[in-house]
Motif scaffolding. Structure first.
Motif: not given
Length: 367
Positions: A56-79
């Protein structure tokens, strides 16, 4: 259902959490062996539940990275949100299995313990009852067995969960952000050790308050039991003054304890959040230097909180295990006593009706 006790341990409740103490606790665990299949299933669900919640914490961090355009694993917040919901749903299933299986095993096993203790007590000789009070025997079947029930239904599960959370969390933060994890290790243990020292002193004051309150109860009990003597010698004012003096001592110690408890709460809040600020400061510098992503910093703070709660929870669990060892010791002492010979079910007495008294005597065994 047993209720967990958060009162400080009394001196007579303290037991060493060593090999001998765990062996006594294992002596009660044999009553759970008939249900070992359910118990193993609960342990597996416990491990999987802890493992999934650590995502859960890792995915929550990915949510922040997606919002800032720095995610490596997801392309959208919905994912990310859909993945979070799936993880939480899976975790809830594992949690249900864990709670249900542990409760099922503990209820059935503890029922067997109660039956064994009750059956043993009934078969014990009269000399046993002459040297023990009814309240003491009732306490073995009620309080001690309830403590054991709480241990097998909650404490053991929480112990395994906190240990797994501590291990998984530490491994994950060192894998994701090793430099920030090393910085945390330099500050966090100091906070924990200081809190433990402070907490130990407060527990001593709480035990002293309980002791003083016990003295007050003794005065009340003695005066009520000997009310005829109190009235005969017109000692009402003497007993009231004695009770008032003891009560003032209770209030004095309790106020002193509340003072240090207030200081302790303020200390924990200041130091704990101060440590988080220090970690956040160092992490923000790493983000500013492009050595760390904002989502990774968010995940790290989340994992640090989980590790902190796990360490804090282990202290209470340690006290609960000490209580459980003491309860198992008292229960096993009764089960180990030599009882009277039990009758054989298929053996019937052949009575002819001829009764002869020859050299008959009577006496109380304990007198």
């Amino acid at each position: 259902m047993a209720k967990r006790s958060h009162e400080p341990l009394r001196k007579e409740e303290k037991r060493k959490l060593d090999k001998a103490g765990l062996k006594k606790l294992a002596g009660i665990f044999r009553f759970m062996l008939p249900y070992k299949g359910l118990f193993i299933l609960g342990l597996m669900a416990l491990g999987l539940s802890t493992f999934t919640i650590m995502a859960f914490p890792k995915l929550a961090g990915e949510l922040v990275d997606v919002a800032t355009g720095n995610s490596k694993y997801f392309s959208s917040i919905e994912q990310v949100v859909i993945t979070l919901v799936i993880v939480l749903f899976i975790q809830s299933i594992f949690s249900f299995i864990r709670v249900y299986t542990f409760s099922n095993v503990s209820e059935r096993g503890i029922a067997d313990v109660r039956k064994a203790v009750y059956q043993k007590i009934l078969w014990l000789p009269m000399t046993f009852f002459d040297s023990r009070r009814t309240g003491e025997l009732m306490s073995r079947i009620t309080s001690d067995v309830a403590t054991l029930q709480d241990t097998f239904s909650f404490t053991l599960a929480e112990f395994f969960r906190q240990v797994l959370s501590l291990i998984f969390g530490t491994i994950i933060i060192f894998y994701l952000t090793p430099s920030l994890a090393l910085f945390m290790l330099l500050t966090f243990p100091v906070i924990v050790v200081a809190a433990l020292i402070f907490g130990t002193y407060i527990r001593k004051l709480s035990r002293k308050t309980q002791d003083k309150l016990a003295e007050v109860n003794v005065i009340v009990e003695e005066s009520f039991q000997s009310i005829f003597v109190v009235k005969a010698f017109t000692n009402e004012l003497f007993q009231i003054n004695k009770f008032t003096k003891a009560l003032q001592e209770v209030v004095s110690v309790a106020i002193r304890s509340s003072l240090y408890r207030s200081l302790f709460v303020s200390f924990v809040i200041f130091v704990l959040f101060g440590g988080i600020v220090a970690i956040g400061w160092h992490g923000a510098n790493l983000v500013q230097a492009n050595e760390l992503q904002p989502g990774e910093l968010f995940s790290f703070v989340f994992y640090t909180a989980i590790i902190g709660f796990s360490i804090a929870g282990l202290g209470d669990i340690y006290a609960q295990l000490q209580r459980a060892i003491g309860a198992s010791e008292r229960v096993l002492d009764i089960l180990a006593l030599q009882d009277e010979a039990e009758p054989v079910d298929d053996q019937r007495l052949q009575l002819s009706g001829e009764i002869v008294f020859d050299n008959v005597s009577f006496s109380y065994p304990s007198r």
